[in-house]
Design a protein around this motif. Structure first.
Motif, mmCIF file in Angstrom:
data_model
loop_
_atom_site.group_PDB
_atom_site.id
_atom_site.type_symbol
_atom_site.label_atom_id
_atom_site.label_comp_id
_atom_site.label_asym_id
_atom_site.label_seq_id
_atom_site.Cartn_x
_atom_site.Cartn_y
_atom_site.Cartn_z
ATOM 1 N N ARG A 114 -6.094 1.493 -4.754
ATOM 2 C CA ARG A 114 -5.469 1.683 -3.444
ATOM 3 C C ARG A 114 -6.523 1.789 -2.349
ATOM 4 N NH1 ARG A 114 -0.675 4.999 -0.935
ATOM 5 N NH2 ARG A 114 -1.413 4.960 1.201
ATOM 6 N N LEU A 115 -7.598 2.524 -2.603
ATOM 7 C CA LEU A 115 -8.649 2.664 -1.593
ATOM 8 C C LEU A 115 -9.295 1.318 -1.273
ATOM 9 C CD1 LEU A 115 -10.369 5.965 -2.736
ATOM 10 C CD2 LEU A 115 -8.885 5.621 -0.757
ATOM 11 N N THR A 116 -9.539 0.516 -2.293
ATOM 12 C CA THR A 116 -10.126 -0.804 -2.082
ATOM 13 C C THR A 116 -9.181 -1.697 -1.278
ATOM 14 O OG1 THR A 116 -11.322 -0.613 -4.166
ATOM 15 C CG2 THR A 116 -11.101 -2.823 -3.242
ATOM 16 N N LEU A 142 0.814 -1.210 0.000
ATOM 17 C CA LEU A 142 0.000 0.000 0.000
ATOM 18 C C LEU A 142 0.854 1.270 0.000
ATOM 19 C CD1 LEU A 142 -2.842 -0.929 2.480
ATOM 20 C CD2 LEU A 142 -3.137 -0.179 0.130
ATOM 21 N N VAL A 143 1.982 1.240 0.674
ATOM 22 C CA VAL A 143 2.846 2.419 0.772
ATOM 23 C C VAL A 143 3.337 2.855 -0.609
ATOM 24 C CG1 VAL A 143 5.062 3.238 1.676
ATOM 25 C CG2 VAL A 143 3.552 1.901 3.121
ATOM 26 N N ASP A 144 3.618 1.891 -1.473
ATOM 27 C CA ASP A 144 4.168 2.199 -2.799
ATOM 28 C C ASP A 144 3.106 2.517 -3.848
ATOM 29 O OD1 ASP A 144 6.734 1.829 -1.852
ATOM 30 O OD2 ASP A 144 6.758 -0.307 -2.370
ATOM 31 N N MET A 145 1.832 2.351 -3.522
ATOM 32 C CA MET A 145 0.775 2.581 -4.515
ATOM 33 C C MET A 145 0.445 4.067 -4.647
ATOM 34 S SD MET A 145 -1.969 -0.464 -3.793
ATOM 35 C CE MET A 145 -2.999 -0.064 -5.178
ATOM 36 N N ASP A 146 0.122 4.468 -5.866
ATOM 37 C CA ASP A 146 -0.376 5.821 -6.095
ATOM 38 C C ASP A 146 -1.832 5.888 -5.655
ATOM 39 O OD1 ASP A 146 2.015 6.701 -7.216
ATOM 40 O OD2 ASP A 146 1.425 6.003 -9.222
ATOM 41 N N PHE A 147 -2.287 7.090 -5.337
ATOM 42 C CA PHE A 147 -3.672 7.253 -4.915
ATOM 43 C C PHE A 147 -4.602 6.921 -6.083
ATOM 44 C CE2 PHE A 147 -7.557 9.595 -4.007
ATOM 45 C CZ PHE A 147 -7.810 9.153 -2.722
#
Length: 79
Positions: free
Chosen positions: A44-46, A35-40
């Motif tokens: 990512r929210l899911t 999650l830390v490396d994901m873009d918004f």
């Protein structure tokens, strides 16, 4: 091995639940790092919602008392 807990040992249900919980916790760690490396984004929210829901569920399940804990609290002390 019995299914339910006794005064001297945990039953099969408790052991299965323990190892299932341990497996889910081990999966939670890399998921959090991912999650830390994901873009918004929607993905990512899911993923974050799944991560938080699973984590809270584990905490709530571990804070509920088991029948074995209630039995121990009624036992007289040996002192």
């Amino acid at each position: 091995m019995k299914l339910k807990n006794t005064l001297t040992e945990y039953g099969a249900i408790s052991r299965i639940f323990h190892w299932l919980s341990a497996t889910v916790l081990i999966i939670q760690i890399p998921l959090g790092m991912y999650l830390v490396d994901m873009d918004f984004s929607e993905k990512r929210l899911t993923t974050e919602n799944i991560h938080v829901t699973v984590g809270i569920s584990i905490c709530l399940l571990y804070t509920s008392p088991s029948p074995r804990d209630r039995t121990r609290s009624r036992m007289p002390s040996s002192a």
